[in-house]
Design an enzyme around this catalytic site. Structure first.
Site, mmCIF file in Angstrom:
data_model
loop_
_atom_site.group_PDB
_atom_site.id
_atom_site.type_symbol
_atom_site.label_atom_id
_atom_site.label_comp_id
_atom_site.label_asym_id
_atom_site.label_seq_id
_atom_site.Cartn_x
_atom_site.Cartn_y
_atom_site.Cartn_z
ATOM 1 N N THR A 47 0.832 -1.208 0.000
ATOM 2 C CA THR A 47 0.000 0.000 0.000
ATOM 3 C C THR A 47 0.866 1.258 0.000
ATOM 4 O O THR A 47 2.000 1.234 0.491
ATOM 5 C CB THR A 47 -0.897 0.004 1.264
ATOM 6 O OG1 THR A 47 -1.483 1.299 1.412
ATOM 7 C CG2 THR A 47 -0.110 -0.302 2.533
ATOM 8 N N ASP A 48 0.307 2.338 -0.502
ATOM 9 C CA ASP A 48 1.041 3.612 -0.472
ATOM 10 C C ASP A 48 1.240 4.120 0.958
ATOM 11 O O ASP A 48 2.073 4.986 1.209
ATOM 12 C CB ASP A 48 0.336 4.675 -1.335
ATOM 13 C CG ASP A 48 -1.086 5.003 -0.893
ATOM 14 O OD1 ASP A 48 -1.579 4.405 0.084
ATOM 15 O OD2 ASP A 48 -1.716 5.853 -1.543
ATOM 16 N N GLU A 49 0.470 3.557 1.913
ATOM 17 C CA GLU A 49 0.573 4.045 3.300
ATOM 18 C C GLU A 49 1.932 3.755 3.913
ATOM 19 O O GLU A 49 2.292 4.354 4.934
ATOM 20 C CB GLU A 49 -0.531 3.439 4.167
ATOM 21 C CG GLU A 49 -1.904 3.888 3.716
ATOM 22 C CD GLU A 49 -2.994 3.687 4.748
ATOM 23 O OE1 GLU A 49 -2.687 3.512 5.934
ATOM 24 O OE2 GLU A 49 -4.162 3.719 4.351
ATOM 25 N N TYR B 75 -1.158 -0.317 11.314
ATOM 26 C CA TYR B 75 -1.448 -0.994 10.043
ATOM 27 C C TYR B 75 -0.322 -0.767 9.038
ATOM 28 O O TYR B 75 0.244 -1.718 8.489
ATOM 29 C CB TYR B 75 -2.778 -0.488 9.448
ATOM 30 C CG TYR B 75 -2.928 -0.791 7.966
ATOM 31 C CD1 TYR B 75 -3.132 -2.089 7.527
ATOM 32 C CD2 TYR B 75 -2.836 0.232 7.005
ATOM 33 C CE1 TYR B 75 -3.240 -2.380 6.162
ATOM 34 C CE2 TYR B 75 -2.945 -0.046 5.656
ATOM 35 C CZ TYR B 75 -3.149 -1.351 5.233
ATOM 36 O OH TYR B 75 -3.250 -1.636 3.897
ATOM 37 N N LYS C 51 2.489 -3.320 7.309
ATOM 38 C CA LYS C 51 2.627 -3.529 5.851
ATOM 39 C C LYS C 51 4.063 -3.216 5.410
ATOM 40 O O LYS C 51 4.623 -3.906 4.557
ATOM 41 C CB LYS C 51 1.632 -2.648 5.085
ATOM 42 C CG LYS C 51 0.172 -3.006 5.279
ATOM 43 C CD LYS C 51 -0.217 -4.364 4.722
ATOM 44 C CE LYS C 51 -0.230 -4.409 3.218
ATOM 45 N NZ LYS C 51 -0.743 -5.719 2.714
HETATM 46 P P1 NAD Z 1 -10.116 -6.635 3.134
HETATM 47 O O1 NAD Z 1 -10.017 -6.329 4.586
HETATM 48 O O2 NAD Z 1 -11.364 -6.313 2.403
HETATM 49 O O3 NAD Z 1 -9.835 -8.196 2.911
HETATM 50 C C1 NAD Z 1 -8.833 -8.884 3.581
HETATM 51 C C2 NAD Z 1 -9.093 -10.385 3.405
HETATM 52 O O4 NAD Z 1 -8.022 -11.096 4.058
HETATM 53 C C3 NAD Z 1 -10.395 -10.877 4.042
HETATM 54 O O5 NAD Z 1 -11.061 -11.755 3.160
HETATM 55 C C4 NAD Z 1 -9.932 -11.627 5.292
HETATM 56 O O6 NAD Z 1 -10.790 -12.690 5.650
HETATM 57 C C5 NAD Z 1 -8.577 -12.139 4.824
HETATM 58 N N1 NAD Z 1 -7.680 -12.446 5.944
HETATM 59 C C6 NAD Z 1 -7.426 -11.664 7.023
HETATM 60 N N2 NAD Z 1 -6.570 -12.304 7.843
HETATM 61 C C7 NAD Z 1 -6.245 -13.491 7.236
HETATM 62 C C8 NAD Z 1 -5.398 -14.575 7.574
HETATM 63 N N3 NAD Z 1 -4.699 -14.586 8.708
HETATM 64 N N4 NAD Z 1 -5.297 -15.608 6.715
HETATM 65 C C9 NAD Z 1 -6.013 -15.623 5.563
HETATM 66 N N5 NAD Z 1 -6.850 -14.639 5.204
HETATM 67 C C10 NAD Z 1 -6.968 -13.583 6.035
HETATM 68 O O7 NAD Z 1 -8.856 -5.920 2.473
HETATM 69 P P2 NAD Z 1 -8.697 -5.243 1.027
HETATM 70 O O8 NAD Z 1 -9.141 -3.848 1.117
HETATM 71 O O9 NAD Z 1 -9.272 -6.156 0.009
HETATM 72 O O10 NAD Z 1 -7.111 -5.232 0.907
HETATM 73 C C11 NAD Z 1 -6.432 -6.361 0.343
HETATM 74 C C12 NAD Z 1 -4.944 -6.063 0.359
HETATM 75 O O11 NAD Z 1 -4.663 -4.899 -0.394
HETATM 76 C C13 NAD Z 1 -4.381 -5.810 1.759
HETATM 77 O O12 NAD Z 1 -3.114 -6.433 1.838
HETATM 78 C C14 NAD Z 1 -4.238 -4.290 1.835
HETATM 79 O O13 NAD Z 1 -3.189 -3.939 2.690
HETATM 80 C C15 NAD Z 1 -3.937 -3.952 0.391
HETATM 81 N N6 NAD Z 1 -4.360 -2.622 -0.065
HETATM 82 C C16 NAD Z 1 -5.635 -2.193 0.111
HETATM 83 C C17 NAD Z 1 -6.039 -0.950 -0.375
HETATM 84 C C18 NAD Z 1 -7.450 -0.463 -0.211
HETATM 85 O O14 NAD Z 1 -7.727 0.705 -0.530
HETATM 86 N N7 NAD Z 1 -8.397 -1.276 0.242
HETATM 87 C C19 NAD Z 1 -5.118 -0.141 -1.042
HETATM 88 C C20 NAD Z 1 -3.800 -0.600 -1.212
HETATM 89 C C21 NAD Z 1 -3.440 -1.850 -0.730
HETATM 90 O O1 TDX Z 2 -15.783 7.253 8.917
HETATM 91 C C1 TDX Z 2 -14.775 7.680 8.329
HETATM 92 N N1 TDX Z 2 -14.596 9.045 8.208
HETATM 93 C C2 TDX Z 2 -13.507 9.587 7.598
HETATM 94 O O2 TDX Z 2 -13.387 10.805 7.517
HETATM 95 C C3 TDX Z 2 -13.776 6.816 7.773
HETATM 96 C C4 TDX Z 2 -13.929 5.321 7.885
HETATM 97 C C5 TDX Z 2 -12.697 7.393 7.161
HETATM 98 N N2 TDX Z 2 -12.544 8.730 7.087
HETATM 99 C C6 TDX Z 2 -11.358 9.289 6.431
HETATM 100 C C7 TDX Z 2 -10.032 8.740 6.925
HETATM 101 C C8 TDX Z 2 -9.172 8.775 5.685
HETATM 102 O O3 TDX Z 2 -8.561 10.051 5.561
HETATM 103 O O4 TDX Z 2 -11.437 8.917 5.048
HETATM 104 C C9 TDX Z 2 -10.149 8.575 4.533
HETATM 105 C C10 TDX Z 2 -10.192 7.158 4.020
HETATM 106 O O5 TDX Z 2 -10.330 6.307 5.139
HETATM 107 P P1 TDX Z 2 -10.336 4.700 4.991
HETATM 108 O O6 TDX Z 2 -11.414 4.321 4.051
HETATM 109 O O7 TDX Z 2 -10.338 4.127 6.374
HETATM 110 O O8 TDX Z 2 -8.956 4.445 4.227
HETATM 111 P P2 TDX Z 2 -7.434 4.800 4.574
HETATM 112 O O9 TDX Z 2 -7.235 5.016 6.024
HETATM 113 O O10 TDX Z 2 -7.019 5.916 3.645
HETATM 114 O O11 TDX Z 2 -6.712 3.424 4.159
HETATM 115 C C11 TDX Z 2 -7.144 2.740 2.938
HETATM 116 O O12 TDX Z 2 -6.240 2.971 1.884
HETATM 117 C C12 TDX Z 2 -4.999 2.340 1.918
HETATM 118 C C13 TDX Z 2 -7.316 1.245 3.184
HETATM 119 O O13 TDX Z 2 -8.202 1.034 4.274
HETATM 120 C C14 TDX Z 2 -5.987 0.572 3.413
HETATM 121 O O14 TDX Z 2 -6.175 -0.834 3.540
HETATM 122 C C15 TDX Z 2 -5.099 0.849 2.243
HETATM 123 O O15 TDX Z 2 -3.810 0.334 2.458
#
Ligand code: NAD
Ligand code: TDX
Length: 339
Positions: A125-127, A153, A157
């Site tokens: 992730t970019d985080e 988190y 990562k």
């Molecule tokens: P999500 O939380 O929707 O899904 C995570 C999945 O992993 C779930 O199905 C959960 O059951 C499974 N899981 C959790 N712990 C586990 C374990 N111990 N063994 C096997 N499975 C397990 O997450 P997402 O948003 O789909 O993100 C997927 C990946 O992409 C993550 O690695 C996250 O860091 C990365 N990512 C997410 C975003 C975003 O905006 N959502 C952006 C950049 C990177």
């Molecule tokens: O209720 C809310 N109110 C609010 O203002 C929530 C849930 C979030 N926010 C803000 C926090 C962040 O600045 O919105 C922005 C986005 O929040 P999230 O959806 O929680 O995402 P973020 O914290 O940016 O992280 C996401 O992007 C990178 C994903 O959850 C991560 O898994 C990924 O790595």
């Protein structure tokens, strides 16, 4: 080709599984997922009917289980999506993030080394880069930006990324890493900003915006992320990191107003609430490397992506209602038991 997709019952993982089953009908896809609160088997109901797809319930942190799975399946490629992914939850309870995101990655790397997988891909992730100032719109995260994680988190990562690179340098494991910006689209768990706001607006509940709402995120439609990972696992250079993002920076408050606009709901629903601890100010990806080296470009603009996302949630309210009621968790227990 046999691919292990971990975390495939989650948001991005299930979108990736559908993308790959459609694009490569000859590939075998095995999904390993622990079905935590964020994993939803119902998201994979169409995939489950495909003979090229198999679902396995288990944890990436269970070293012996992972070893047995790799031994019996002989994977060519591993794509690790499995993670605890919600920043707010990591602030409440960091330890499960360390267990899953670091130790789980270690178990997968070790098995990949032992059984000679041809490519291990870490979905990062970019985080991991920390944040950028709001008053410097001219600077972006590149692959050379220092790691500077802000939350438990993102620290977990970043640790997983370092471990992945160490397995390449020390053992010669053929790894790649992608670091993507914020995703949105179908099947996203409604604790994340966009689906949370859609669900709250539909219920005429107040929309909680952290702090002053001016924090900036760089949004990418999930299918564009899936296509980037497909390109990296097939054409990416071993040992390399690729940033993924589409130059689509938005202030949180503007994203929330866009959601309200799509649903024709009043802005009076917006409520400013206490800020997130350590809240990152701005994320912004420079995607030059993946664009010039692999020819990746985003295909879905924000307006179109938001329209598709809002429509998906409107058409799939049962999917959300089941999550809220915990029904899908009971369903998974019925199908797979408690283990
Ligand atoms: P999500 O939380 O929707 O899904 C995570 C999945 O992993 C779930 O199905 C959960 O059951 C499974 N899981 C959790 N712990 C586990 C374990 N111990 N063994 C096997 N499975 C397990 O997450 P997402 O948003 O789909 O993100 C997927 C990946 O992409 C993550 O690695 C996250 O860091 C990365 N990512 C997410 C975003 C975003 O905006 N959502 C952006 C950049 C990177
Ligand atoms: O209720 C809310 N109110 C609010 O203002 C929530 C849930 C979030 N926010 C803000 C926090 C962040 O600045 O919105 C922005 C986005 O929040 P999230 O959806 O929680 O995402 P973020 O914290 O940016 O992280 C996401 O992007 C990178 C994903 O959850 C991560 O898994 C990924 O790595």
């Amino acid at each position: 080709m046999k691919i292990l997709v971990t975390g495939g019952a989650g948001f991005i993982g299930c979108n990736f599984i559908y993308y790959m089953l459609n694009k490569y009908p000859d590939y075998e896809i095995v999904c390993l997922d622990a079905l935590t609160y964020a994993g939803n088997l119902k998201s994979l109901s169409v995939a489950v009917a495909n003979p090229k797809f198999k679902f396995v319930k288990g944890s990436i942190s269970d070293k012996d289980f992972v070893d047995r799975l790799f031994k019996s399946e002989s994977f060519d490629i591993v794509v690790n999506f499995a993670a605890e992914s919600h920043v707010d939850r990591s602030i409440e309870n960091p330890f499960i993030f360390l267990e899953t995101n670091i130790m789980g990655t270690a178990c997968l790397l070790e098995a990949s080394k032992k059984y000679g997988v041809k490519r291990y891909h870490q979905v990062s992730t970019d985080e991991v880069y920390g944040d950028l100032p709001l008053d410097r719109p001219d600077i972006f995260f590149t692959e050379k930006t220092n790691l500077s994680a802000s939350s438990p988190y993102s620290a977990s990562k970043a640790s997983a990324d370092l471990l992945t690179l160490a397995y390449h340098r020390t053992y010669g494991l053929p790894v790649t890493i992608s670091r993507c910006s914020n995703n949105y689209g179908p099947y996203q768990f409604p604790e994340k900003l966009i689906p949370l706001m859609i669900m709250k607006a539909l219920a005429d509940e107040s929309l909680p915006v952290y702090g002053n709402g001016l924090n900036v995120r760089d949004w990418l439609y999930v299918e564009d992320h899936c296509r980037a990972i497909d390109l990296i696992i097939h054409n990416g250079k071993v040992g390399e990191i690729y940033n993924v993002g589409g130059h689509n920076e938005r202030r949180n408050i503007d994203v929330v107003k866009t959601v309200l606009g799509h649903l024709s709901k009043p802005e009076s629903l917006i409520t400013y609430v206490k800020d997130r601890a350590g809240h990152d100010l701005r994320y912004a990806i420079d995607p030059e490397k993946i664009s010039s080296q692999l020819g990746w470009e985003p295909e879905t603009c924000f307006d179109e992506g938001m329209k598709k996302t809002v429509e998906w949630y409107l058409e799939n309210q049962k999917w959300v209602d089941d999550i809220k009621s915990g029904e899908y968790a009971e369903y998974a227990r019925r199908i797979y038991g408690d283990s």
